[in-house]
Design an enzyme around this catalytic site. Structure first.
Site, short mmCIF file in Angstrom:
data_model
loop_
_atom_site.label_atom_id
_atom_site.label_comp_id
_atom_site.label_asym_id
_atom_site.label_seq_id
_atom_site.Cartn_x
_atom_site.Cartn_y
_atom_site.Cartn_z
N ASP A 192 9.17 4.13 -9.14
CA ASP A 192 8.12 3.78 -8.14
C ASP A 192 7.63 2.26 -8.28
O ASP A 192 8.04 1.66 -9.11
CB ASP A 192 6.95 4.71 -8.76
CG ASP A 192 5.65 4.62 -7.85
OD1 ASP A 192 5.78 4.48 -6.82
OD2 ASP A 192 4.42 4.50 -8.49
N SER A 193 6.50 2.12 -7.34
CA SER A 193 5.74 0.77 -7.62
C SER A 193 5.27 0.45 -8.72
O SER A 193 4.83 -0.64 -8.97
CB SER A 193 5.35 0.55 -6.14
OG SER A 193 4.17 1.32 -6.33
N CYS A 242 8.43 7.35 -4.61
CA CYS A 242 7.26 6.49 -3.83
C CYS A 242 7.54 6.69 -2.50
O CYS A 242 8.70 6.48 -2.07
CB CYS A 242 7.60 4.86 -4.26
SG CYS A 242 6.54 3.79 -3.45
N TYR A 246 3.11 -1.92 -3.29
CA TYR A 246 4.17 -2.23 -2.41
C TYR A 246 3.60 -1.91 -0.93
O TYR A 246 4.08 -2.37 0.02
CB TYR A 246 5.31 -1.20 -2.46
CG TYR A 246 6.16 -1.31 -3.67
CD1 TYR A 246 6.23 -2.45 -4.62
CD2 TYR A 246 7.66 -0.60 -3.91
CE1 TYR A 246 7.20 -2.66 -5.57
CE2 TYR A 246 8.43 -0.92 -4.61
CZ TYR A 246 8.37 -2.02 -5.56
OH TYR A 246 9.21 -2.20 -6.68
N THR A 268 6.21 4.99 0.19
CA THR A 268 6.28 3.53 0.61
C THR A 268 7.66 3.18 0.47
O THR A 268 8.52 2.88 1.61
CB THR A 268 5.32 2.63 -0.07
OG1 THR A 268 3.97 3.11 -0.10
CG2 THR A 268 5.30 1.10 0.75
N CYS A 312 1.03 9.33 -1.09
CA CYS A 312 1.19 8.30 -2.27
C CYS A 312 1.40 8.91 -3.54
O CYS A 312 0.31 9.66 -3.72
CB CYS A 312 0.27 7.15 -1.98
SG CYS A 312 0.15 5.94 -3.28
N THR A 313 2.18 8.80 -4.29
CA THR A 313 2.44 9.26 -5.55
C THR A 313 1.35 8.92 -6.39
O THR A 313 1.25 9.61 -7.63
CB THR A 313 3.88 9.13 -6.02
OG1 THR A 313 4.18 7.79 -6.16
CG2 THR A 313 4.76 9.73 -5.02
N HIS A 314 0.76 7.63 -6.22
CA HIS A 314 -0.53 7.61 -7.07
C HIS A 314 -1.65 8.62 -7.12
O HIS A 314 -2.42 8.54 -8.04
CB HIS A 314 -1.20 6.20 -6.97
CG HIS A 314 0.07 5.02 -7.51
ND1 HIS A 314 1.10 4.63 -7.02
CD2 HIS A 314 -0.36 4.04 -8.35
CE1 HIS A 314 1.52 3.62 -7.75
NE2 HIS A 314 0.68 3.24 -8.48
#
Ligand code: DGL
Length: 258
Positions: free
Chosen positions: A11-12, A74, A43, A76, A186-188
């Site tokens: 991931d970013s 991610c 990202y 993105t 978004c995975t965050h």
């Protein structure tokens, strides 16, 4: 391909750990190598070309570690890079994640649901998402909510900071009582579910982690590389911010109660 080879996941930054957690739940016997590109996060505000170049570099690193599959954890990077990474490495399964539009649309199949889709600028404006949204537009209404800066706030690790609370209050207040659920694109963002609930009240969440984990299970089975036998797998963490503090933060996110 041998079943003892690890699965690479990136991931970013630390967001993909929300996907890794689900993968470890579904596939506890697998070995995982996680790479977070926190030095280059976010990202979501970068160009397609920049996201692709960063994703290629990480994929090369994970392949140099003899991984048997790569998971782009991610949304993105999946939108910007999955197709070209797959074309470059046809020999290995490369899985991505996308906003959980389909599970949200199917959730209330008989009624017209309204869902907020929180994601990065890049994810919400790339063709991949627009096509996905179009496919389900007769099933439910999706309202795109670009959240620039939210992933950066989550990267600090201080999830109860006044900045996060103010950010979410300002972004989400207009939708209180007006949506049936929220797609965390978004995975965050799964790491701030509690803080989102503090603004929105009890709300249904949808994210792509479970779908991606099930897809990994299928692909490993198909390629005969599923690790079986009941011996628990291992998880290794790497970050482009290569400090003990950053790795400790990743480990905290891996075990934190959500
Ligand atoms: N975690 C990433 C995603 O799922 C995005 C965060 C960023 O902007 O770097 O889209």
């Amino acid at each position: 391909m041998s079943s003892n080879q690890a699965v690479g996941i990136f991931d970013s930054g630390l967001g993909g750990i929300s996907v890794l957690r689900e993968m470890c739940r579904v596939l506890p016997q697998e070995n995982f190598i996680y790479y977070g590109d926190s030095a280059n996060a976010p990202y979501g505000d970068k160009t397609n070309e920049a996201i692709l170049a960063l994703s290629e570099r990480i994929t090369d690193y994970l392949l140099s570690r003899n991984t048997k599959a790569i998971v782009i954890a991610c949304n993105t990077a999946t939108s910007a890079a999955a197709a070209s990474l797959r074309a470059r490495h046809p020999e290995i399964p490369i899985l991505g994640i996308e906003p959980a539009i389909k599970p949200a649309a199917m959730h209330r199949a008989s009624e017209d649901g309204r869902y907020l889709v929180m994601a990065t600028n890049a994810t919400l404006h790339l063709q991949k998402f627009l096509k996905l949204e179009k496919r389900f537009e007769d099933k439910a209404e999706f309202i795109s909510l670009v959240c620039p800066g939210l992933a950066d706030l989550i990267e600090t690790g201080d999830l109860d900071s006044p900045e996060i609370k103010t950010y979410l209050r300002e972004k989400l207040s207009p939708f209180i009582g007006k949506v049936d659920g929220i797609v965390l694109g978004c995975t965050h963002y799964p790491f701030v579910k509690k803080q989102i609930r503090e603004v929105m009240g009890s709300v249904e969440f949808f994210d792509g982690a479970h779908g991606t984990a099930m897809q990994l299970l299928r692909r490993l089975r198909e390629t005969g590389s599923l690790r079986e036998g009941g011996v628990p797998g291992t998880v290794e963490f790497h970050s482009s911010i290569d400090t003990p503090e950053e790795i400790a933060l990743y480990k905290r996110f891996f075990t934190m109660k959500l």
